[in-house]
Scaffold this active site. Structure first.
Site, PDB file in Angstrom:
ATOM      1  N   HIS A   1      -4.589  -8.628   8.483  1.00 31.06           N
ATOM      2  CA  HIS A   1      -3.515  -8.906   7.518  1.00 31.06           C
ATOM      3  C   HIS A   1      -2.462  -9.858   8.120  1.00 31.06           C
ATOM      4  CE1 HIS A   1      -0.867  -7.658   4.070  1.00 31.06           C
ATOM      5  NE2 HIS A   1       0.059  -8.061   4.932  1.00 31.06           N
ATOM      6  N   GLU A   2      -1.898  -9.441   9.250  1.00 29.95           N
ATOM      7  CA  GLU A   2      -0.869 -10.281   9.876  1.00 29.95           C
ATOM      8  C   GLU A   2      -1.474 -11.601  10.344  1.00 29.95           C
ATOM      9  OE1 GLU A   2       2.117  -9.447   9.394  1.00 29.95           O
ATOM     10  OE2 GLU A   2       1.703  -7.371   8.781  1.00 29.95           O
TER      11      GLU A   2
ATOM     12  N   GLU B   1       1.536 -13.569   0.860  1.00 27.43           N
ATOM     13  CA  GLU B   1       0.765 -12.333   0.828  1.00 27.43           C
ATOM     14  C   GLU B   1      -0.695 -12.614   0.469  1.00 27.43           C
ATOM     15  OE1 GLU B   1       2.205  -9.755   1.940  1.00 27.43           O
ATOM     16  OE2 GLU B   1       0.956  -8.050   1.366  1.00 27.43           O
TER      17      GLU B   1
ATOM     18  N   HIS C   1      -1.292 -14.035   7.542  1.00 27.66           N
ATOM     19  CA  HIS C   1       0.053 -14.629   7.487  1.00 27.66           C
ATOM     20  C   HIS C   1       0.224 -15.675   8.594  1.00 27.66           C
ATOM     21  CE1 HIS C   1       1.945 -12.167   4.424  1.00 27.66           C
ATOM     22  NE2 HIS C   1       1.734 -11.026   5.048  1.00 27.66           N
TER      23      HIS C   1
END
Lengths: 500, 500
Positions: A265-266, A295, A269
């Site tokens: 997830h990170e 997101e 980003h």
């Protein structure tokens, strides 16, 4: 006035702000990773100083005049300059329209509200928080008036996080989700499929998880020479600049997949921040364009890629090699099903891919109702539980597991939650187009993670904030945000898993 | 003008500078520990911005007037305010007396010099560095003129690092060292004593060294809740404020004692910064008073304490327990002798306790001679080798191991080296007084490390920069710096070890 002088001053200002932001970001990074707890007060004072300094450098008569001069000469500016000037004008107007003493009062209020929210959650007593929440909503309505909003006051706050987003568009968006995902969840709940996932909570040594995290970032082609991975209580990503992008994860001995999903997830980003065009260096545009689009980049890596059957085909053998004991009695298919297991639960941040957006729908409907006054704060706990039952089929046994779980409203963050759902929808829309453009699933099966990244670089990352979310969507998928891709993706995926 | 207005403005300035310094320090800390290499340029720009901002906030007509007003009313100020105003006046005058374009040119020169020094060292060719070094010395002489120095120009640079220090005092200081330590070293070299230390380079796992490092800081009563220990290429300490003091060490698998000594050394610096009186918070005085006094705190922990027979009596059993294999054939006495082994060597930073100050003496004599023009830069390599032979009995085989080893001069740091020797001498003088006041050796034997720390807190740490080095020395030992304590300490210690 000569617009070139104004432009020079404006560029000098942008440069100075970049230098201050760098310091502020490093302080935040340090504060969230290594800094001793006792360092908090001095850091707070320093951050307060810089916040005032930034305000004083920006909200000046000279800046006001310069921005007007530049807008009058907007055709003489290049694209980057033009977008920066428009954004600055908007920000300036936002800042000057609200009386500064009311801003101060509001800061005091939200500070207090964070404490009352914490206290309320601890004691499971909503009435401790409700007076402050009422005041916050009243203030946000008044601020919307100051800012001259003629239509629904919620729109101004939506636009703060997602440029161009309105309640009208979001109503259509969530209507679609309501009509397609709620029945899908019911179908899953009614299915006889029993998914085993007890092996995910076996003992996975932390050091090995840390190694696996770095390895995963390497698979993702995150450039570790221009960034770093550390640990923090709440995982986050910080793009200090395109040559210095940092992310954190956290590891739990008995929940290996949680740390890996945080990294995916990170990492999504972080890839966004790392691959913004070098053309945008030294502008205010060298960052993600909106929370929703940001997101989408984390969700596409966390859900559409990591949790896909194709990626697991590549990844599971590696995990099995790393954890031969823990995964010896697990098949690849079982692992895939386990990480995609759907289980309605009370706490949003622990939700699975499918129910997550239903949590957001609950919050969206509440925010609209509160801001427009169609429900009162005191009715909130009951309303919350009703919505949870309606969409997720479960009722929180207390407010700690219900309306008091999120910190956002105590910060005055209204209009923020929807971006979490927008991200998932954009991710599905991008993934759908990637399937057409580059055969996404095949690339994953072939362990080619470079081609998908290149698609994202070309269609999303490089533009930073130069394009709006709508422009990104149109340019990359030939249409505006369309939630049907997200619904279709979920239907396909979960029909297979649950034999619906 | 009303002095209260001036005082208020001055205090506001001090507060603002504190807030900027915090950010700058965090950026430096981040840059020396975690930050990716590629982050260097943006950090450099940001640091440059703040350096200019600090200059612009300080060097103003208003500040000049305020400082004069405050000096005229100095009797109305309290001690802290008075010292701050005097220091600021001195700093102001220093900054305004040198034309700003010359300061810029000098920055360009020292930037270039660092490259030419590096290049020269790599190629072992002094002539690559010598033109820049000549220019640096010429500039420093001219700057001393600007600053209105009537006597020896070197004094102004000494005073920059060690308030009140002069060449005249240092000549006496180093004369003493020359007369007592050089013969002592000859005696050691002539002695028949053979010290075994091969066990120090056995394999000591890094993780265990890291644990031992934290344990050592705990023995030292460093408050880890108000600070932290990390790793960096060059160990250093940074006191961001008394509630946030950070230090680094580095660990070498085959040189366990090096990492421990770094921790003891930096821990000494860190204890100083951590134990400054809370009264000095929010002043410019909440930091060590001079480099020499700061170095005394690191030296006293590294040498007078850690390398003492008494501390080893406490510490060696712990090490032997931690490294049973590596230290099984080693006695406590052998360990003590090994870490105190005297071996003249070319590189200062690797020097033992005794020869270290002789390295500094070489540099001191060269700095004085260069600044006053009694030797030319081109004669430097030869002069260096002559001095090394005279004091340490060895001649570097090349300039890389000789005159080109240190980075300081390329930065224009003249007057800095002596503080390293002053630190050792102050440490010995403090330790001597501690022996009288609190029976230092007995406290160490009893594993009581709190009592020595309390002595240092009471006599040195608490004052921060409120007192000058001379005042600290007088207050705590009833006399000014006296190098005889240092010589005596070395003579006693090494006579015993080497049976002289």
């Amino acid at each position: 006035m000569n617009y070139l002088e104004a432009l020079e001053r404006f560029k000098k200002y942008v440069e100075d702000i970049k230098n201050i932001s760098y310091a502020v970001n490093v302080m935040h990074w340090d504060g969230s990773t290594d800094a001793p707890k006792s360092s908090f007060p001095v850091r707070g004072e320093s951050l307060g100083f810089f916040s005032t300094l930034e305000y004083e450098m920006f909200v000046t008569k000279q800046m006001d005049e310069d921005l007007n001069t530049l807008l009058e000469n907007i055709d003489k500016l290049d694209d980057k300059e033009s977008v920066m000037v428009h954004k600055a004008r908007k920000e300036y107007d936002k800042l000057v329209k609200i009386p500064s003493d009311e801003i101060k009062e509001y800061q005091i209020l939200t500070n207090r509200a964070q404490h009352s929210w914490e206290e309320a959650r601890k004691k499971d007593d909503f009435s401790i928080f409700s007076p402050d929440l009422k005041e916050i909503i009243k203030t946000l309505r008044r601020f919307a008036d100051y800012r001259g909003i003629k239509n629904h006051p919620y729109n101004i706050y939506l636009d703060d996080y997602e440029e161009g987003m309105t309640r009208e568009k979001l109503d259509i968006f969530f209507d679609t989700l309501r009509k397609r995902i709620v029945p899908l969840l019911k179908g899953i709940m009614d299915s006889k499929k029993n998914i085993r996932d007890e092996f995910l909570s076996r003992d996975y040594p932390l050091d090995s998880q840390r190694e696996a995290a770095t390895e995963l970032l390497e698979f993702m082609h995150f450039d570790l020479d221009r960034g770093l991975l550390k640990e923090s209580t709440h995982p986050f990503t910080m793009g200090l600049n395109i040559d210095d992008v940092r992310l954190t994860s956290r590891y739990d001995k008995n929940n290996m997949i949680s740390g890996m999903l945080s990294v995916a997830h990170e990492g999504g980003h972080a890839l966004y921040e790392q691959n913004i065009s070098r053309d945008l260096i030294n502008t205010t545009l060298a960052t993600g364009t909106s929370l929703g689009i940001h997101e989408s980049q984390s969700r596409i890596y966390e859900n559409n890629i990591f949790k896909s059957r194709e990626f697991i085909n590549f990844y599971f053998p590696k995990l099995q090699k790393r954890y031969p004991e823990q995964l010896k009695d697990v098949s690849e298919e079982e692992f895939y099903e386990a990480i995609n297991n759907v289980k309605p639960s009370f706490i949003r941040v622990d939700a699975d891919e499918l129910t997550y957006s239903l949590h957001i729908m609950v919050r969206y409907e509440i925010e609209v109702a509160l801001i427009e006054g169609s429900i009162e704060v005191d009715e909130l706990p009951e309303y919350w539980n009703k919505k949870m039952e309606e969409y997720l089929g479960i009722v929180p046994p207390n407010n700690r597991l219900g309306v008091l779980q999120d910190v956002h409203w105590s910060h005055g963050l209204f209009g923020y939650f929807p971006t979490y759902a927008l991200g998932s929808a954009y991710a599905a829309q991008f993934a759908n187009k990637m399937e057409k453009d580059i055969k996404l699933k095949e690339t994953l099966l072939k362990s080619d993670f470079k081609t998908p990244l290149e698609w994202l670089n070309k269609n999303v990352h490089q533009f930073g904030s130069l394009l709006t979310p709508d422009e990104i969507s149109l340019k990359s998928t030939n249409e505006l945000l369309n939630p049907n891709y997200f619904c279709e993706y979920l239907e396909n995926k979960y029909s297979k898993i649950y034999n619906l």
